[in-house]
Design a protein around this motif. Structure first.
Motif, PDB file in Angstrom:
ATOM      1  N   GLU A   1       0.802  -1.222   0.000  1.00 12.96           N
ATOM      2  CA  GLU A   1       0.000   0.000   0.000  1.00 12.96           C
ATOM      3  C   GLU A   1       0.831   1.266   0.000  1.00 12.96           C
ATOM      4  OE1 GLU A   1      -0.210  -1.779   4.241  1.00 12.96           O
ATOM      5  OE2 GLU A   1      -0.238  -2.463   2.155  1.00 12.96           O
ATOM      6  N   PHE A   2       2.139   1.167   0.316  1.00  9.18           N
ATOM      7  CA  PHE A   2       2.999   2.344   0.317  1.00  9.18           C
ATOM      8  C   PHE A   2       3.950   2.354  -0.874  1.00  9.18           C
ATOM      9  CE2 PHE A   2       2.267   1.657   4.968  1.00  9.18           C
ATOM     10  CZ  PHE A   2       1.420   2.742   5.150  1.00  9.18           C
ATOM     11  N   SER A   3       3.660   1.551  -1.903  1.00  6.90           N
ATOM     12  CA  SER A   3       4.606   1.423  -3.014  1.00  6.90           C
ATOM     13  C   SER A   3       4.388   2.440  -4.126  1.00  6.90           C
ATOM     14  CB  SER A   3       4.497   0.010  -3.616  1.00  6.90           C
ATOM     15  OG  SER A   3       3.192  -0.204  -4.144  1.00  6.90           O
ATOM     16  N   ASN A   4       3.320   3.257  -4.065  1.00  5.97           N
ATOM     17  CA  ASN A   4       3.021   4.158  -5.178  1.00  5.97           C
ATOM     18  C   ASN A   4       3.597   5.555  -4.977  1.00  5.97           C
ATOM     19  OD1 ASN A   4       1.375   4.752  -3.073  1.00  5.97           O
ATOM     20  ND2 ASN A   4      -0.490   5.057  -4.289  1.00  5.97           N
ATOM     21  N   PHE A   5       4.437   5.737  -4.010  1.00  8.08           N
ATOM     22  CA  PHE A   5       5.081   7.046  -3.862  1.00  8.08           C
ATOM     23  C   PHE A   5       6.436   6.847  -3.187  1.00  8.08           C
ATOM     24  CE2 PHE A   5       2.217   6.316  -0.315  1.00  8.08           C
ATOM     25  CZ  PHE A   5       3.025   6.514   0.791  1.00  8.08           C
ATOM     26  N   SER A   6       7.292   7.825  -3.407  1.00  6.29           N
ATOM     27  CA  SER A   6       8.650   7.757  -2.862  1.00  6.29           C
ATOM     28  C   SER A   6       8.661   8.235  -1.420  1.00  6.29           C
ATOM     29  CB  SER A   6       9.601   8.621  -3.709  1.00  6.29           C
ATOM     30  OG  SER A   6      10.896   8.597  -3.152  1.00  6.29           O
ATOM     31  N   LEU A   7       9.489   7.597  -0.625  1.00  3.59           N
ATOM     32  CA  LEU A   7       9.598   7.953   0.790  1.00  3.59           C
ATOM     33  C   LEU A   7      11.018   8.378   1.117  1.00  3.59           C
ATOM     34  CD1 LEU A   7       7.520   5.010   2.295  1.00  3.59           C
ATOM     35  CD2 LEU A   7       6.766   7.348   1.955  1.00  3.59           C
ATOM     36  N   GLY A   8      11.194   8.849   2.337  1.00  3.33           N
ATOM     37  CA  GLY A   8      12.518   9.262   2.774  1.00  3.33           C
ATOM     38  C   GLY A   8      13.442   8.075   2.969  1.00  3.33           C
ATOM     39  N   SER A   9      14.633   8.365   3.365  1.00  2.00           N
ATOM     40  CA  SER A   9      15.667   7.343   3.491  1.00  2.00           C
ATOM     41  C   SER A   9      15.550   6.581   4.814  1.00  2.00           C
ATOM     42  CB  SER A   9      17.050   7.984   3.394  1.00  2.00           C
ATOM     43  OG  SER A   9      17.213   8.636   2.158  1.00  2.00           O
TER      44      SER A   9
ATOM     45  N   MET B   1      17.381   3.423  11.388  1.00  2.00           N
ATOM     46  CA  MET B   1      16.399   4.443  11.754  1.00  2.00           C
ATOM     47  C   MET B   1      15.720   5.022  10.520  1.00  2.00           C
ATOM     48  SD  MET B   1      18.661   6.677  14.450  1.00  2.00           S
ATOM     49  CE  MET B   1      19.586   5.930  15.771  1.00  2.00           C
ATOM     50  N   HIS B   2      14.533   5.549  10.718  1.00  2.00           N
ATOM     51  CA  HIS B   2      13.842   6.326   9.682  1.00  2.00           C
ATOM     52  C   HIS B   2      13.002   7.395  10.373  1.00  2.00           C
ATOM     53  CE1 HIS B   2       9.851   4.651  10.506  1.00  2.00           C
ATOM     54  NE2 HIS B   2      10.460   3.485  10.657  1.00  2.00           N
ATOM     55  N   CYS B   3      12.692   8.452   9.632  1.00  2.00           N
ATOM     56  CA  CYS B   3      11.926   9.572  10.194  1.00  2.00           C
ATOM     57  C   CYS B   3      10.572   9.735   9.518  1.00  2.00           C
ATOM     58  CB  CYS B   3      12.735  10.867  10.073  1.00  2.00           C
ATOM     59  SG  CYS B   3      14.261  10.865  11.039  1.00  2.00           S
ATOM     60  N   ASP B   4      10.162   8.773   8.712  1.00  2.00           N
ATOM     61  CA  ASP B   4       8.875   8.855   8.012  1.00  2.00           C
ATOM     62  C   ASP B   4       7.889   7.897   8.664  1.00  2.00           C
ATOM     63  OD1 ASP B   4       6.714   8.709   6.173  1.00  2.00           O
ATOM     64  OD2 ASP B   4       8.058   9.436   4.596  1.00  2.00           O
ATOM     65  N   PRO B   5       6.731   8.384   9.154  1.00  2.00           N
ATOM     66  CA  PRO B   5       5.751   7.504   9.801  1.00  2.00           C
ATOM     67  C   PRO B   5       5.253   6.375   8.895  1.00  2.00           C
ATOM     68  CG  PRO B   5       5.205   9.813  10.178  1.00  2.00           C
ATOM     69  CD  PRO B   5       6.295   9.792   9.154  1.00  2.00           C
ATOM     70  N   LYS B   6       5.288   6.581   7.592  1.00  2.00           N
ATOM     71  CA  LYS B   6       4.786   5.564   6.674  1.00  2.00           C
ATOM     72  C   LYS B   6       5.721   4.354   6.579  1.00  2.00           C
ATOM     73  CE  LYS B   6       2.201   8.715   3.654  1.00  2.00           C
ATOM     74  NZ  LYS B   6       2.550   9.966   4.347  1.00  2.00           N
ATOM     75  N   LEU B   7       6.906   4.448   7.168  1.00  2.00           N
ATOM     76  CA  LEU B   7       7.857   3.346   7.107  1.00  2.00           C
ATOM     77  C   LEU B   7       7.838   2.458   8.348  1.00  2.00           C
ATOM     78  CD1 LEU B   7      11.007   5.089   5.584  1.00  2.00           C
ATOM     79  CD2 LEU B   7       9.415   3.540   4.457  1.00  2.00           C
TER      80      LEU B   7
END
Length: 447
Positions: free
Chosen positions: A18-26, A114-120
């Protein structure tokens, strides 16, 4: 931990569909030494530390919003090291490029993903990191234990040579209790040898041998269980003031079996196949039953010892009383030292949250092996097979003479018959009269 290098091999991050259609942070990998932990994270107003750059911190211009906050170390140039991987649009996987980090400073090193994006938050990481020390793959806090178990294997062999030589010389005088001590020594040799081979294999290959580890844990658990049961039986006076345990046998076996199961589960959970540390509550669930059973063993042992000492003192069995007093003193010292060490161990763990004293951590498990071995040596010294072994064994009719060492030189003669006793009594009476008359004559002559 004094590593030559840290290698990252085939590290892959996977995210849900469900999160594959947009780019996310590192997703970042942060490697740092424990002394530099304050360089990770920051705070805008002196409040709670934030690992990710917040809007407030970004306004201050100290970081970029959404990035990991870190500052260069003043003591270790080039650290901490931060690198990462990013997801592209319609990509379910992000790969971290293989790399090797060379380390020149001895210390405790950590790696955080670590990551700073809630979607990850649903991201899963797969792969492995390889950490190698100058002397092998053993972590620095475990490396001294390999030499320790090698030394303990040698010490157990020396003890076994002494015990088995005495056993062979006086095998006709051996008691059932001494057979149990022989079993404990044999189990101890196997346990130390398996622990040494476990650490040596781990250090050589970087993979812990599960089979050898399970055998080491199992032999150690059996040895501890049998040791406690032997000490309890000795405290009850088995083979010394009583020939059997009677109705207590089933209770001793039940306590020993329960202790073995609880200890085996605890040791397997702590040593075999664990990757993440257990939480305090989860570990307490496994530790508490063993601690309770240990306390019950100690209480029962000293209660039985008190009753046995009283019985020996009442019957005036001085030789047995002396050996039991020495045994009681050794047990008391072992318990006092153990309680003191438990307090030190708790203090050590509570004050070393970040594993800064990792170089001394090996002493904690090693101490318990030393205490156990020392108590075994005391038992071997007190109950070693010898020509006087049967002096400490249980005898039903003659135990009241145990304190007279010269009785072993007396040869018992058969009881005389009834007629012989009658004739003896007559001669005794006549002899008495003659002695009396002789005494009177002697008095007359004197007068």
């Amino acid at each position: 931990l004094s590593f030559v290098k840290i290698s990252f091999e085939k590290i892959i991050f996977r995210r849900p569909d469900e999160f594959s259609n947009f780019s996310l942070g590192s997703i970042h990998a942060v490697v740092f030494e424990v002394d530099d932990r304050e360089t990770i994270g920051g705070s805008a107003y002196g409040g709670q530390r934030a690992v990710c750059c917040t809007a407030d911190l970004a306004k201050l211009g100290v970081c970029t919003q959404g990035e990991i906050i870190h500052r260069p170390s003043t003591n270790n140039p080039g650290w901490p090291q931060v690198f990462g991987a990013s997801f592209g649009i319609d990509e379910l996987e992000a790969k971290l490029h293989p790399r090797t980090i060379h380390i020149t400073k001895t210390g405790m090193y950590n790696i955080y993903f670590m990551h700073c994006d809630p979607k990850l938050k649903e991201v899963v990481v797969e792969g492995k990191t390889v950490w190698k020390n100058p002397t092998g793959y053993l972590p620095g806090r475990m490396a001294p234990l390999m030499n320790f178990y090698g030394f303990m294997s040698l010490v157990f062999v020396l003890l076994a040579n002494f015990w088995f030589s005495q056993y062979a010389r006086f095998w006709r005088e051996v008691l059932a209790l001494q057979n149990c001590v022989t079993l404990v020594i044999t189990l101890g040799m196997f346990e130390m040898a398996f622990w040494y081979f476990d650490y040596a294999e781990f250090n050589e290959t970087g993979v812990r041998p599960t089979g050898i580890l399970v055998w080491a844990v199992t032999f150690g658990t059996i040895k501890r269980t049998v040791s406690r049961m032997i000490i309890l039986m000795v405290s009850m006076g088995y083979g010394v003031v009583r020939p059997t345990l009677g109705g207590l046998t089933s209770k001793v076996l039940l306590l020993g079996g329960t202790f073995f199961l609880a200890s085996e589960v605890l040791e397997l959970v702590e040593n075999v196949g664990t990757v993440n540390d257990f939480s305090g509550k989860a570990r307490l669930f496994f530790v508490l039953p063993v601690a309770i059973l240990d306390a019950f063993f100690i209480l029962w042992i000293f209660t039985s010892l008190s009753a046995t000492l009283n019985k020996l003192q009442t019957r005036r069995l001085l030789a047995k009383l002396d050996i039991y007093r020495k045994f009681t003193n050794a047990l008391a010292v072992a318990v006092i030292v153990s309680v003191g060490w438990v307090c030190y161990e708790l203090h050590f763990k509570f004050t070393d949250v970040y594993n800064e004293r990792w170089q001394n951590a090996w002493i904690i498990p090693a101490f318990w092996q030393v205490v156990s071995f020392s108590l075994l040596c005391v038992i071997c010294a007190l109950w070693a097979p010898s020509q006087n072994t049967m002096r400490y064994a249980y005898f039903d009719d003659s135990e009241e003479f145990d304190n007279d060492e010269t009785l072993t030189l007396i040869k018992l003669s058969p009881l005389p018959s009834k007629d012989a006793r009658s004739q003896s009594e007559v001669r005794s009476t006549l002899g008495g009269n003659e002695a009396s008359n002789g005494g009177d004559l002697e008095e007359d002559k004197t007068e």
